[in-house]
Design a protein around this motif. Sequence first.
Motif, PDB file in Angstrom:
ATOM      1  N   ALA A   1       0.825  -1.202   0.000  1.00 36.92           N
ATOM      2  CA  ALA A   1       0.000   0.000   0.000  1.00 36.92           C
ATOM      3  C   ALA A   1       0.859   1.252   0.000  1.00 36.92           C
ATOM      4  O   ALA A   1       0.544   2.241  -0.679  1.00 36.92           O
ATOM      5  N   LEU A   2       1.958   1.227   0.755  1.00 37.70           N
ATOM      6  CA  LEU A   2       2.877   2.369   0.768  1.00 37.70           C
ATOM      7  C   LEU A   2       3.562   2.534  -0.587  1.00 37.70           C
ATOM      8  O   LEU A   2       3.622   3.641  -1.147  1.00 37.70           O
ATOM      9  N   ARG A   3       4.081   1.422  -1.128  1.00 40.80           N
ATOM     10  CA  ARG A   3       4.801   1.501  -2.409  1.00 40.80           C
ATOM     11  C   ARG A   3       3.893   1.937  -3.543  1.00 40.80           C
ATOM     12  O   ARG A   3       4.359   2.565  -4.503  1.00 40.80           O
ATOM     13  N   ALA A   4       2.615   1.647  -3.450  1.00 40.05           N
ATOM     14  CA  ALA A   4       1.678   2.068  -4.493  1.00 40.05           C
ATOM     15  C   ALA A   4       1.591   3.591  -4.583  1.00 40.05           C
ATOM     16  O   ALA A   4       1.146   4.129  -5.598  1.00 40.05           O
ATOM     17  N   LEU A   5       2.021   4.290  -3.524  1.00 38.05           N
ATOM     18  CA  LEU A   5       1.978   5.758  -3.499  1.00 38.05           C
ATOM     19  C   LEU A   5       3.371   6.370  -3.593  1.00 38.05           C
ATOM     20  O   LEU A   5       3.565   7.542  -3.280  1.00 38.05           O
ATOM     21  N   ALA A   6       4.344   5.575  -4.043  1.00 38.33           N
ATOM     22  CA  ALA A   6       5.722   6.054  -4.114  1.00 38.33           C
ATOM     23  C   ALA A   6       5.866   7.263  -5.030  1.00 38.33           C
ATOM     24  O   ALA A   6       6.706   8.136  -4.791  1.00 38.33           O
ATOM     25  N   ASP A   7       5.072   7.325  -6.092  1.00 40.05           N
ATOM     26  CA  ASP A   7       5.162   8.444  -7.041  1.00 40.05           C
ATOM     27  C   ASP A   7       4.112   9.521  -6.795  1.00 40.05           C
ATOM     28  O   ASP A   7       3.979  10.455  -7.592  1.00 40.05           O
ATOM     29  N   HIS A   8       3.392   9.407  -5.709  1.00 41.13           N
ATOM     30  CA  HIS A   8       2.327  10.364  -5.394  1.00 41.13           C
ATOM     31  C   HIS A   8       2.877  11.460  -4.480  1.00 41.13           C
ATOM     32  O   HIS A   8       3.779  11.219  -3.680  1.00 41.13           O
ATOM     33  N   PRO A   9       2.371  12.698  -4.566  1.00 42.79           N
ATOM     34  CA  PRO A   9       2.781  13.726  -3.600  1.00 42.79           C
ATOM     35  C   PRO A   9       2.380  13.340  -2.179  1.00 42.79           C
ATOM     36  O   PRO A   9       1.358  12.682  -1.964  1.00 42.79           O
ATOM     37  N   TRP A  10       3.180  13.794  -1.204  1.00 40.62           N
ATOM     38  CA  TRP A  10       2.921  13.512   0.205  1.00 40.62           C
ATOM     39  C   TRP A  10       2.847  14.813   0.999  1.00 40.62           C
ATOM     40  O   TRP A  10       3.451  15.825   0.630  1.00 40.62           O
ATOM     41  N   VAL A  11       2.115  14.765   2.111  1.00 42.20           N
ATOM     42  CA  VAL A  11       2.122  15.845   3.090  1.00 42.20           C
ATOM     43  C   VAL A  11       2.675  15.270   4.395  1.00 42.20           C
ATOM     44  O   VAL A  11       2.283  14.180   4.821  1.00 42.20           O
ATOM     45  N   MET A  12       3.613  16.007   4.994  1.00 46.04           N
ATOM     46  CA  MET A  12       4.229  15.564   6.247  1.00 46.04           C
ATOM     47  C   MET A  12       4.447  16.758   7.159  1.00 46.04           C
ATOM     48  O   MET A  12       4.331  17.917   6.746  1.00 46.04           O
ATOM     49  N   GLU A  13       4.778  16.467   8.405  1.00 47.95           N
ATOM     50  CA  GLU A  13       5.089  17.539   9.345  1.00 47.95           C
ATOM     51  C   GLU A  13       6.458  18.135   9.002  1.00 47.95           C
ATOM     52  O   GLU A  13       7.232  17.552   8.249  1.00 47.95           O
ATOM     53  N   PRO A  14       6.777  19.311   9.546  1.00 47.77           N
ATOM     54  CA  PRO A  14       8.020  20.004   9.156  1.00 47.77           C
ATOM     55  C   PRO A  14       9.279  19.201   9.482  1.00 47.77           C
ATOM     56  O   PRO A  14       9.291  18.357  10.383  1.00 47.77           O
ATOM     57  N   GLU A  15      10.338  19.493   8.741  1.00 45.29           N
ATOM     58  CA  GLU A  15      11.628  18.858   8.994  1.00 45.29           C
ATOM     59  C   GLU A  15      12.089  19.169  10.411  1.00 45.29           C
ATOM     60  O   GLU A  15      11.840  20.236  10.942  1.00 45.29           O
ATOM     61  N   GLY A  16      12.778  18.202  11.008  1.00 49.05           N
ATOM     62  CA  GLY A  16      13.278  18.393  12.360  1.00 49.05           C
ATOM     63  C   GLY A  16      12.353  17.879  13.441  1.00 49.05           C
ATOM     64  O   GLY A  16      12.762  17.782  14.602  1.00 49.05           O
ATOM     65  N   THR A  17      11.109  17.540  13.082  1.00 50.32           N
ATOM     66  CA  THR A  17      10.172  17.026  14.081  1.00 50.32           C
ATOM     67  C   THR A  17      10.283  15.506  14.154  1.00 50.32           C
ATOM     68  O   THR A  17      10.681  14.836  13.193  1.00 50.32           O
ATOM     69  N   ALA A  18       9.889  14.954  15.311  1.00 50.48           N
ATOM     70  CA  ALA A  18       9.914  13.500  15.478  1.00 50.48           C
ATOM     71  C   ALA A  18       8.950  12.826  14.511  1.00 50.48           C
ATOM     72  O   ALA A  18       9.232  11.748  13.973  1.00 50.48           O
TER      73      ALA A  18
ATOM     74  N   ARG B   1       8.094  13.836  11.507  1.00 51.41           N
ATOM     75  CA  ARG B   1       8.661  13.818  10.140  1.00 51.41           C
ATOM     76  C   ARG B   1       9.712  12.716  10.012  1.00 51.41           C
ATOM     77  O   ARG B   1       9.737  11.980   9.011  1.00 51.41           O
ATOM     78  N   GLN B   2      10.574  12.567  11.005  1.00 49.66           N
ATOM     79  CA  GLN B   2      11.604  11.549  10.938  1.00 49.66           C
ATOM     80  C   GLN B   2      10.983  10.158  10.900  1.00 49.66           C
ATOM     81  O   GLN B   2      11.419   9.282  10.146  1.00 49.66           O
ATOM     82  N   TRP B   3       9.947   9.952  11.712  1.00 48.87           N
ATOM     83  CA  TRP B   3       9.256   8.664  11.710  1.00 48.87           C
ATOM     84  C   TRP B   3       8.621   8.389  10.350  1.00 48.87           C
ATOM     85  O   TRP B   3       8.733   7.283   9.808  1.00 48.87           O
ATOM     86  N   ALA B   4       7.939   9.386   9.776  1.00 51.75           N
ATOM     87  CA  ALA B   4       7.258   9.202   8.492  1.00 51.75           C
ATOM     88  C   ALA B   4       8.252   8.870   7.381  1.00 51.75           C
ATOM     89  O   ALA B   4       7.994   8.004   6.539  1.00 51.75           O
ATOM     90  N   LEU B   5       9.390   9.554   7.373  1.00 51.65           N
ATOM     91  CA  LEU B   5      10.424   9.240   6.373  1.00 51.65           C
ATOM     92  C   LEU B   5      10.925   7.807   6.547  1.00 51.65           C
ATOM     93  O   LEU B   5      11.143   7.098   5.558  1.00 51.65           O
ATOM     94  N   THR B   6      11.095   7.396   7.784  1.00 48.96           N
ATOM     95  CA  THR B   6      11.561   6.028   8.047  1.00 48.96           C
ATOM     96  C   THR B   6      10.562   4.999   7.531  1.00 48.96           C
ATOM     97  O   THR B   6      10.943   3.985   6.939  1.00 48.96           O
TER      98      THR B   6
END
Length: 314
Positions: free
Chosen positions: A190-207, A209-214
């Motif tokens: 399900a995640l890989r199906a959205l690999a080419d889709h735009p994403w919204v995340m919390e700002p850089e430097g936040t916990a 954001r780091q979790w979402a990138l991981t």
Amino acid sequence: MFDLHRLRLLRELKHRGTLAAVAAALSYSPSSVSQQLTLLESEVGVPLLEPVGRRVRLTPQAEILVVHAEAVLARLECAEAEIAASLTRLTGTLRIAAFQTAALALVPAALTLLRADHPGLRVHVTQAEPEVALPALLARDFDLVIAEEYPGGPHPRPAGIERADLCADPLRLARPRDGQGPRPSGPRAALRALADHPWVMEPEGTAARQWALTVCRDAGFEPDVRFESSDLLLHLRLVEQGHAAALLPDFVWYGRPPTVPLHPLPRGHRARRIFTAVRRGRGAHPAVDACRQALRQACTPPGHAAEDSPAVAP
């Protein structure tokens, strides 16, 4: 004997960093704060502050004194808690800080319970992220903080803070209703199906954001983050309008049916931990205990369910 008020000012300087910040927090003038700390130096008999550019920093002797001041103030917190516990009616003011989704999902219900059980208790609520609220708790700006901890990103646990787990808030993949292709099977698919889709995340430097990138990188792709905001309601709106994919906590819904398709995340990423934090010695205060009980009750709203919901233990 050292003057307790002056010790408190020294401790405030340790946590707030500047004389101006101490003065603003306590409604004094900077010159008054400086004068009181000069008197404390005379009492102690050694320099407590040394200039660094236009600012000052604590000397090693001042750091020693702050450690003992913290212990004294913690004992006074315990004394205040015992006095409050000896009374038959809960009164006074409780200052709470909560991050956005906890403020939306938990705080209103908890306030209703507190108003019914303790009408004499005055509650002040401030929306603040844990990165800001926890240091402010140590600086005595708040009495209780509702904070979050994402998988793999534990908060530092200062000795001056006592924390108590509240609940687990499930985290899920939220995707736009584009209707394209079959429904992916499995969390990583399900995640890989959205690999080419735009994403919204919390700002850089936040916990968050780091979790979402991981989460995305563990699924094998680097997300195309086109939108950044700490407002999770904006995240939801962007998903609803088909502009982005997001990773959203269940607190966004909190008893309401989801408005976008949701998918479980891979194991190890399925829930964030919600906890309350107070200063050492404050946990036994009846107002804090009453608030924690109300928050625990608020954690289980009626009809709390979401699409593709895995079982998540609190």
